[in-house]
Design a protein around this motif. Sequence first.
Motif, PDB file in Angstrom:
ATOM      1  N   LEU A 446      32.867  51.064  41.528  1.00 33.47           N
ATOM      2  CA  LEU A 446      32.928  49.718  40.973  1.00 33.47           C
ATOM      3  C   LEU A 446      34.266  49.072  41.292  1.00 33.47           C
ATOM      4  CD1 LEU A 446      31.561  50.557  37.400  1.00 33.47           C
ATOM      5  CD2 LEU A 446      30.234  49.831  39.390  1.00 33.47           C
ATOM      6  N   LEU A 447      34.303  47.749  41.171  1.00 31.95           N
ATOM      7  CA  LEU A 447      35.585  47.063  41.161  1.00 31.95           C
ATOM      8  C   LEU A 447      36.289  47.349  39.835  1.00 31.95           C
ATOM      9  CD1 LEU A 447      34.658  43.603  42.698  1.00 31.95           C
ATOM     10  CD2 LEU A 447      35.908  45.449  43.792  1.00 31.95           C
ATOM     11  N   THR A 448      37.603  47.195  39.831  1.00 32.89           N
ATOM     12  CA  THR A 448      38.388  47.546  38.647  1.00 32.89           C
ATOM     13  C   THR A 448      37.912  46.799  37.406  1.00 32.89           C
ATOM     14  OG1 THR A 448      40.296  47.901  40.087  1.00 32.89           O
ATOM     15  CG2 THR A 448      40.721  47.686  37.727  1.00 32.89           C
ATOM     16  N   LEU A 449      37.676  45.494  37.547  1.00 39.55           N
ATOM     17  CA  LEU A 449      37.286  44.694  36.388  1.00 39.55           C
ATOM     18  C   LEU A 449      35.904  45.084  35.881  1.00 39.55           C
ATOM     19  CD1 LEU A 449      38.626  41.233  37.587  1.00 39.55           C
ATOM     20  CD2 LEU A 449      39.677  42.809  35.950  1.00 39.55           C
ATOM     21  N   GLU A 450      34.985  45.428  36.774  1.00 39.77           N
ATOM     22  CA  GLU A 450      33.665  45.883  36.349  1.00 39.77           C
ATOM     23  C   GLU A 450      33.766  47.238  35.662  1.00 39.77           C
ATOM     24  OE1 GLU A 450      29.422  46.229  36.025  1.00 39.77           O
ATOM     25  OE2 GLU A 450      30.914  44.632  36.014  1.00 39.77           O
ATOM     26  N   TRP A 451      34.655  48.098  36.146  1.00 48.47           N
ATOM     27  CA  TRP A 451      34.870  49.405  35.518  1.00 48.47           C
ATOM     28  C   TRP A 451      35.389  49.227  34.094  1.00 48.47           C
ATOM     29  CZ3 TRP A 451      39.127  52.132  33.655  1.00 48.47           C
ATOM     30  CH2 TRP A 451      38.956  53.512  33.495  1.00 48.47           C
ATOM     31  N   LEU A 452      36.318  48.301  33.900  1.00 48.52           N
ATOM     32  CA  LEU A 452      36.826  48.023  32.557  1.00 48.52           C
ATOM     33  C   LEU A 452      35.715  47.538  31.637  1.00 48.52           C
ATOM     34  CD1 LEU A 452      40.209  46.212  33.347  1.00 48.52           C
ATOM     35  CD2 LEU A 452      39.926  48.475  32.328  1.00 48.52           C
ATOM     36  N   ARG A 453      34.861  46.662  32.143  1.00 47.63           N
ATOM     37  CA  ARG A 453      33.772  46.132  31.322  1.00 47.63           C
ATOM     38  C   ARG A 453      32.839  47.249  30.858  1.00 47.63           C
ATOM     39  NH1 ARG A 453      28.527  44.352  31.521  1.00 47.63           N
ATOM     40  NH2 ARG A 453      28.267  45.305  33.570  1.00 47.63           N
ATOM     41  N   ALA A 510      36.211  53.879  40.018  1.00 47.06           N
ATOM     42  CA  ALA A 510      36.722  52.710  40.734  1.00 47.06           C
ATOM     43  C   ALA A 510      38.049  53.097  41.363  1.00 47.06           C
ATOM     44  CB  ALA A 510      36.897  51.517  39.790  1.00 47.06           C
ATOM     45  N   TRP A 511      38.555  52.236  42.226  1.00 48.98           N
ATOM     46  CA  TRP A 511      39.883  52.469  42.781  1.00 48.98           C
ATOM     47  C   TRP A 511      40.755  51.250  42.541  1.00 48.98           C
ATOM     48  CZ3 TRP A 511      41.792  49.464  46.837  1.00 48.98           C
ATOM     49  CH2 TRP A 511      40.853  48.726  47.569  1.00 48.98           C
ATOM     50  N   ALA A 628      40.942  39.539  43.259  1.00 55.00           N
ATOM     51  CA  ALA A 628      40.018  40.087  42.267  1.00 55.00           C
ATOM     52  C   ALA A 628      39.926  41.604  42.371  1.00 55.00           C
ATOM     53  CB  ALA A 628      38.637  39.464  42.450  1.00 55.00           C
ATOM     54  N   ARG A 629      40.078  42.132  43.573  1.00 57.55           N
ATOM     55  CA  ARG A 629      39.982  43.577  43.776  1.00 57.55           C
ATOM     56  C   ARG A 629      41.240  44.297  43.315  1.00 57.55           C
ATOM     57  NH1 ARG A 629      39.823  44.397  49.756  1.00 57.55           N
ATOM     58  NH2 ARG A 629      42.037  43.968  49.448  1.00 57.55           N
ATOM     59  N   ASP A 630      42.424  43.728  43.623  1.00 52.53           N
ATOM     60  CA  ASP A 630      43.690  44.415  43.366  1.00 52.53           C
ATOM     61  C   ASP A 630      44.434  43.894  42.146  1.00 52.53           C
ATOM     62  OD1 ASP A 630      43.146  45.797  45.674  1.00 52.53           O
ATOM     63  OD2 ASP A 630      44.397  44.524  46.940  1.00 52.53           O
ATOM     64  N   ALA A 644      42.234  34.300  41.300  1.00 54.65           N
ATOM     65  CA  ALA A 644      40.833  34.223  40.877  1.00 54.65           C
ATOM     66  C   ALA A 644      40.696  34.716  39.454  1.00 54.65           C
ATOM     67  CB  ALA A 644      39.952  35.050  41.811  1.00 54.65           C
ATOM     68  N   LEU A 645      39.628  34.259  38.796  1.00 56.35           N
ATOM     69  CA  LEU A 645      39.261  34.725  37.460  1.00 56.35           C
ATOM     70  C   LEU A 645      37.870  35.333  37.539  1.00 56.35           C
ATOM     71  CD1 LEU A 645      39.724  34.891  34.354  1.00 56.35           C
ATOM     72  CD2 LEU A 645      38.556  32.680  34.197  1.00 56.35           C
ATOM     73  N   CYS A 646      37.737  36.563  37.047  1.00 56.52           N
ATOM     74  CA  CYS A 646      36.451  37.257  37.031  1.00 56.52           C
ATOM     75  C   CYS A 646      36.091  37.593  35.592  1.00 56.52           C
ATOM     76  CB  CYS A 646      36.508  38.541  37.855  1.00 56.52           C
ATOM     77  SG  CYS A 646      36.947  38.273  39.580  1.00 56.52           S
ATOM     78  N   ALA A 647      34.790  37.620  35.319  1.00 54.87           N
ATOM     79  CA  ALA A 647      34.299  37.989  33.995  1.00 54.87           C
ATOM     80  C   ALA A 647      32.950  38.658  34.159  1.00 54.87           C
ATOM     81  CB  ALA A 647      34.180  36.765  33.091  1.00 54.87           C
ATOM     82  N   GLY A 648      32.751  39.751  33.422  1.00 52.70           N
ATOM     83  CA  GLY A 648      31.497  40.469  33.554  1.00 52.70           C
ATOM     84  C   GLY A 648      31.277  41.016  34.943  1.00 52.70           C
ATOM     85  N   GLY A 649      32.374  41.240  35.684  1.00 49.52           N
ATOM     86  CA  GLY A 649      32.258  41.724  37.044  1.00 49.52           C
ATOM     87  C   GLY A 649      31.921  40.650  38.050  1.00 49.52           C
ATOM     88  N   GLU A 650      31.874  39.367  37.635  1.00 51.48           N
ATOM     89  CA  GLU A 650      31.491  38.279  38.521  1.00 51.48           C
ATOM     90  C   GLU A 650      32.670  37.340  38.753  1.00 51.48           C
ATOM     91  OE1 GLU A 650      28.160  36.292  36.863  1.00 51.48           O
ATOM     92  OE2 GLU A 650      27.047  38.136  36.448  1.00 51.48           O
TER      93      GLU A 650
END
Length: 703
Positions: A446-453, A510-511, A628-630, A644-650
């Motif tokens: 997963l991406l980091t933010l999706e992993w956190l979610r 995730a990485w 968004a990735r890093d 960028a701003l991401c929420a819910g992995g989007e």
Amino acid sequence: MNELDRWLHRQAGREARIVSLDEALLGGRLWRYSFYRLRYFLVTYLIESASHAVLVLLAFRGLGWDNFLLVVGAAASTGLISHFWWGALEAMRAQVRDLHRSGRPHRIPAAIAGWMTFAAAPAALFALAAIGWTAGHAIAGTLGPAEAFAGTLLLRVAVDLPTRCYHSGIYAMRRVYRPMSATIAPEVLGLAAMLALYPAIGVWALVVSSLLVTAATTALTLHFTHRVYHFLGFDTLPHAGLRAMRASLRGAGREWLAGGASHAVMGLDSLAVLALLHGARTDSRSVVVLFLSMPTIRAAADWARLLYFDLKRLELRLFTNLRRRFERQTLVLAWLLGVVFWAIADAISIAFYGHGLGALSAALLAFFLARSVLAREQIQAFAARSYAAVIGTGVACLAGLAAVGRVADGDAQRLAAVALVTALCAALLTRVVRVERAHGEPGTALLTLEWLRRLGHVREPVRVGSARIASAAGPERLDARSREERNRWRLGELAERTARRLAHAGGAAAWVGPDRVIWFEPPGTPGRVTADWLQRVSGGLVAEVRRRDCPDGEEALLAAGQGDLLGRGSPHLLTAIVPVDVAAVRRTFHELLPGGTVYAPDEPVPEALAALPPSERRAIFFDAVAFARDLGVGRRRSRFDVTALCAGGELRLIFIADRHVSRRTRARWHARVVALNVRAAVGGVRARPAAPRLLRTIALRAR
């Protein structure tokens, strides 16, 4: 102006005409992009339709009904074989892409050579089948134009298998450019041969034309593909052999079969014809109309294959909003192309019979609309590697088509039943893929933010861990960007291996750039992911491993913040996390960086963004994805400051600011937007002002 200046001028003009997916999404030019991607395809289709119409006219009038059915069945069967082979080669394309991204291009020729060696075996079998079929009928004295034409189709498959394999090896990395003249030349040559030779040799002109088309197509494909191989410095011939074949096929059998079967299912134009052959009479108009419209039916399915690369680029959950916008565009395009292809097929049929087809024309419209929409759904599922969904719905569709001949009476009813079965399969596949997306694909990093979610939603004991990877030495010829990309690939590969190991244990991985892999899993001794296992799969590059058992996901997030597992994003896990107000984020950005631009995938493209050059929009898109990735600004491609701003992995918002603004102001915004991303990943977003009710918050307090 000398020759070099003229060449540079032509290249500049060609670059200006290119419309990329990034530029289309950020510039609001999806219709222009659609036309750009379809232009060669439509021209080729028109030429192929004219050639096929002449072939059917000559075959239907020059052959008996049984021989005509032989030609129809042979064309449908060999079409299915070609579909299977292209889908099966997805296993090879995946290997080549993996080697290319990992900084090991020197191993690509050997991998392709192994698959070429493998392709030689079925090619030889089909060549022997073509020779045996033709020789057997010649010895028995029954060799006629229909039998000879079927033999040429078998020979075409024999030549096509290694040719497609050779082409797919380079197609995995880049498209093979062919000028328009080379694209349409084989079909034009075949059409001219049929018209010129028919008065002299009759229906045998179809056999000669088929051989010429096969030879011309193969020669041109090999020529232009070899040019790209030569440009990249790839030479596959010295590596060919059984040893290379064993190395290339190791572990690829499952995807080879699944990819081939799923793509063969997508060749429903052939299945529809075969279904209507069952119980067809000698005066069956539906069979003649479908075979007459075979190139049009094939085009109604093959147009969707042009979306393959775009869907692969948008497959990350990060691009969910962008993918939805792209899919809305392709759905409208599918309906539009369905009507266009029906109109062409109906016109060809009317020209053949000399009058309208009545109810059969309406059934034909329903079939083309359903076929075009189904093709879109199938390529989306294929690109997402949902092979089981494509195969399952394909088997159901095949069963329905097999029953058409027994249930429906009459040509119009039979074709309407085929259209109904196709539409039901499209609806079923849409539903299945939507459910799979909602559950996510297990075993994928997963991406980091999706992993956190996902970690924040765990309501049971969980173990959270991280591993720091040491940078390995590499070839001195690699520049800084190449070394960075190679290290990112190593992180990604380790995260993927970890995710696959946790797929059935309810965990995720995730990485986090530049050097960390993180995961969570159910607690236990010793656990699925251990230090020994990490050292083994990473080649001894793991420098540090941390693990901690927590009572639930919220406490695990706190532990991740205290253990600095997320790098620059870790401190933000130690504060109270509440939903993010998107409107307030916009205001904050404009207050700190006046004159900046905000882009939301679900909203119209801002004029300032649409006015930028295409290359700049592509660079902005790349920088937004990298941020968004890093969760940080690394090596830039754009001349703007992009976050960028991401929420819910989007991906929800892209912020574009002038880099001439003071560095301190931009640093303040970077720190703010990183904190907002962490909050949005765990707490979600609140797009509108707070309603007069208590909102659920996730409070994490540092101990």
